[in-house]
Design an enzyme around this catalytic site. Structure first.
Site, PDB file in Angstrom:
ATOM      1  N   ARG A   1       0.814  -1.223   0.000  1.00 22.59           N
ATOM      2  CA  ARG A   1       0.000   0.000   0.000  1.00 22.59           C
ATOM      3  C   ARG A   1       0.841   1.264   0.000  1.00 22.59           C
ATOM      4  O   ARG A   1       0.367   2.330  -0.394  1.00 22.59           O
ATOM      5  CB  ARG A   1      -0.980  -0.043   1.177  1.00 22.59           C
ATOM      6  CG  ARG A   1      -2.153  -0.973   0.892  1.00 22.59           C
ATOM      7  CD  ARG A   1      -3.038  -1.120   2.083  1.00 22.59           C
ATOM      8  NE  ARG A   1      -2.642  -2.246   2.910  1.00 22.59           N
ATOM      9  CZ  ARG A   1      -2.887  -2.341   4.210  1.00 22.59           C
ATOM     10  NH1 ARG A   1      -3.519  -1.364   4.829  1.00 22.59           N
ATOM     11  NH2 ARG A   1      -2.507  -3.402   4.883  1.00 22.59           N
TER      12      ARG A   1
ATOM     13  N   GLU B   1       1.206  -5.146  13.381  1.00 21.60           N
ATOM     14  CA  GLU B   1       0.061  -5.268  14.292  1.00 21.60           C
ATOM     15  C   GLU B   1      -0.458  -6.709  14.242  1.00 21.60           C
ATOM     16  O   GLU B   1      -1.007  -7.207  15.204  1.00 21.60           O
ATOM     17  CB  GLU B   1      -1.033  -4.281  13.847  1.00 21.60           C
ATOM     18  CG  GLU B   1      -2.120  -4.041  14.877  1.00 21.60           C
ATOM     19  CD  GLU B   1      -3.250  -3.163  14.359  1.00 21.60           C
ATOM     20  OE1 GLU B   1      -3.203  -2.721  13.198  1.00 21.60           O
ATOM     21  OE2 GLU B   1      -4.198  -2.953  15.130  1.00 21.60           O
TER      22      GLU B   1
HETATM   23  O1  LIG Z   1       2.802   0.440  11.513  1.00 20.80           O
HETATM   24  P1  LIG Z   1       2.741  -1.058  11.271  1.00 20.80           P
HETATM   25  O2  LIG Z   1       2.300  -1.814  12.499  1.00 20.80           O
HETATM   26  O3  LIG Z   1       4.014  -1.579  10.716  1.00 20.80           O
HETATM   27  O4  LIG Z   1       1.582  -1.333  10.227  1.00 20.80           O
HETATM   28  C1  LIG Z   1       1.369  -0.554   9.094  1.00 20.80           C
HETATM   29  C2  LIG Z   1       1.650  -1.310   7.833  1.00 20.80           C
HETATM   30  O5  LIG Z   1       0.750  -2.430   7.713  1.00 20.80           O
HETATM   31  C3  LIG Z   1       0.163  -2.418   6.429  1.00 20.80           C
HETATM   32  O6  LIG Z   1       0.897  -3.143   5.497  1.00 20.80           O
HETATM   33  P2  LIG Z   1       0.877  -4.741   5.403  1.00 20.80           P
HETATM   34  O7  LIG Z   1       2.140  -5.256   6.023  1.00 20.80           O
HETATM   35  O8  LIG Z   1      -0.411  -5.252   5.903  1.00 20.80           O
HETATM   36  O9  LIG Z   1       1.073  -5.010   3.879  1.00 20.80           O
HETATM   37  P3  LIG Z   1       0.348  -4.547   2.507  1.00 20.80           P
HETATM   38  O10 LIG Z   1       0.659  -3.093   2.322  1.00 20.80           O
HETATM   39  O11 LIG Z   1       1.050  -5.414   1.516  1.00 20.80           O
HETATM   40  O12 LIG Z   1      -1.132  -4.814   2.626  1.00 20.80           O
HETATM   41  C4  LIG Z   1       0.146  -0.950   6.050  1.00 20.80           C
HETATM   42  O13 LIG Z   1       0.048  -0.751   4.653  1.00 20.80           O
HETATM   43  C5  LIG Z   1       1.447  -0.440   6.612  1.00 20.80           C
HETATM   44  O14 LIG Z   1       2.526  -0.615   5.722  1.00 20.80           O
HETATM   45  N1  LIG Z   2      -5.796  -1.560  11.368  1.00 22.65           N
HETATM   46  C1  LIG Z   2      -5.199  -1.580  10.177  1.00 22.65           C
HETATM   47  N2  LIG Z   2      -5.895  -1.279   9.049  1.00 22.65           N
HETATM   48  C2  LIG Z   2      -5.283  -1.301   7.847  1.00 22.65           C
HETATM   49  N3  LIG Z   2      -4.005  -1.597   7.681  1.00 22.65           N
HETATM   50  C3  LIG Z   2      -3.269  -1.886   8.764  1.00 22.65           C
HETATM   51  N4  LIG Z   2      -1.972  -2.207   8.915  1.00 22.65           N
HETATM   52  C4  LIG Z   2      -1.730  -2.406  10.220  1.00 22.65           C
HETATM   53  N5  LIG Z   2      -2.847  -2.232  10.939  1.00 22.65           N
HETATM   54  C5  LIG Z   2      -3.826  -1.898  10.045  1.00 22.65           C
END
Ligand SMILES: O=P(O)(O)OC[C@H]1O[C@H](OP(=O)(O)OP(=O)(O)O)[C@H](O)[C@@H]1O
Ligand SMILES: Nc1ncnc2[nH]cnc12
Length: 170
Positions: free
Chosen positions: A58, A95
């Site tokens: 993302r 998370e």
């Molecule tokens: O602050 P944090 O606890 O590190 O969480 C935030 C991250 O989690 C999500 O990515 P995710 O790893 O779910 O991957 P994606 O973008 O591929 O969906 C989001 O896009 C952030 O990059």
């Molecule tokens: N609550 C949340 N919603 C969407 N993306 C996330 N990445 C980590 N925590 C998330």
């Protein structure tokens, strides 16, 4: 525009107890997507940004249009095993799990001014690792920008010493 109203919350995804902020509903509306990126670009208007760095996946959706809007380059930080060249890597907790991120060794030149951008700040693990990778390559972090910050998870603590911008707080 009320950008928060464009973000959908899905309960218990991907795990019970997580309120997932789904930005696809914002991205699919042109004026909302444009306003979000324009407002994030405003944060950088008085700073020189050579490169925007965004973590998979993302972070690409936010970081690449932001870089384009600023006239800066874009460098992807990817999950393990996706980048074809020589990489440096960092492992971090999320998370809802943990993961390893990598960046091409030659993607950042020492002294380049770097904005790190992602869709969402939760615990801060993803962006802290991204910041560490950029710093290891000699980049200078000029700021960190998010579309969304989940303030109750206190991810900012992991990013102390850096200027943080978040457009929407929960
Ligand atoms: O602050 P944090 O606890 O590190 O969480 C935030 C991250 O989690 C999500 O990515 P995710 O790893 O779910 O991957 P994606 O973008 O591929 O969906 C989001 O896009 C952030 O990059
Ligand atoms: N609550 C949340 N919603 C969407 N993306 C996330 N990445 C980590 N925590 C998330």
């Amino acid at each position: 525009m009320d950008l928060k109203s464009k973000i959908r919350e899905i309960p218990d995804f991907p795990k019970e107890g997580i309120g997932f902020k789904d930005i696809t509903t914002l991205l699919q509306e042109g004026p909302a997507f444009k306003e979000a990126i324009d407002k994030m670009a405003e944060f950088c208007k008085d700073r020189q940004v050579d490169v925007v760095v965004g973590p998979e996946a993302r972070g690409f959706l936010i970081g690449a249009p932001l870089a384009y809007s600023l006239g800066a380059g874009f460098v992807p930080v990817r999950k393990s095993g996706k980048l074809p060249g020589e990489v440096v890597e960092a492992t971090y907790e999320l998370e809802y799990g943990n993961d390893t991120l990598q960046i091409h060794k030659d993607a950042i030149k020492p002294g380049q001014k770097v904005l790190v951008a992602d869709d969402l700040l939760a615990t801060g693990g993803t962006v802290k690792s991204t910041v560490d990778l950029v710093t290891e390559l000699g980049g200078e972090i000029i700021g960190v920008a998010f579309l969304i910050e989940l303030t109750f998870l206190d991810g900012r603590k992991k990013l102390e010493g850096h200027e943080i911008f978040s457009l929407l707080e929960y």
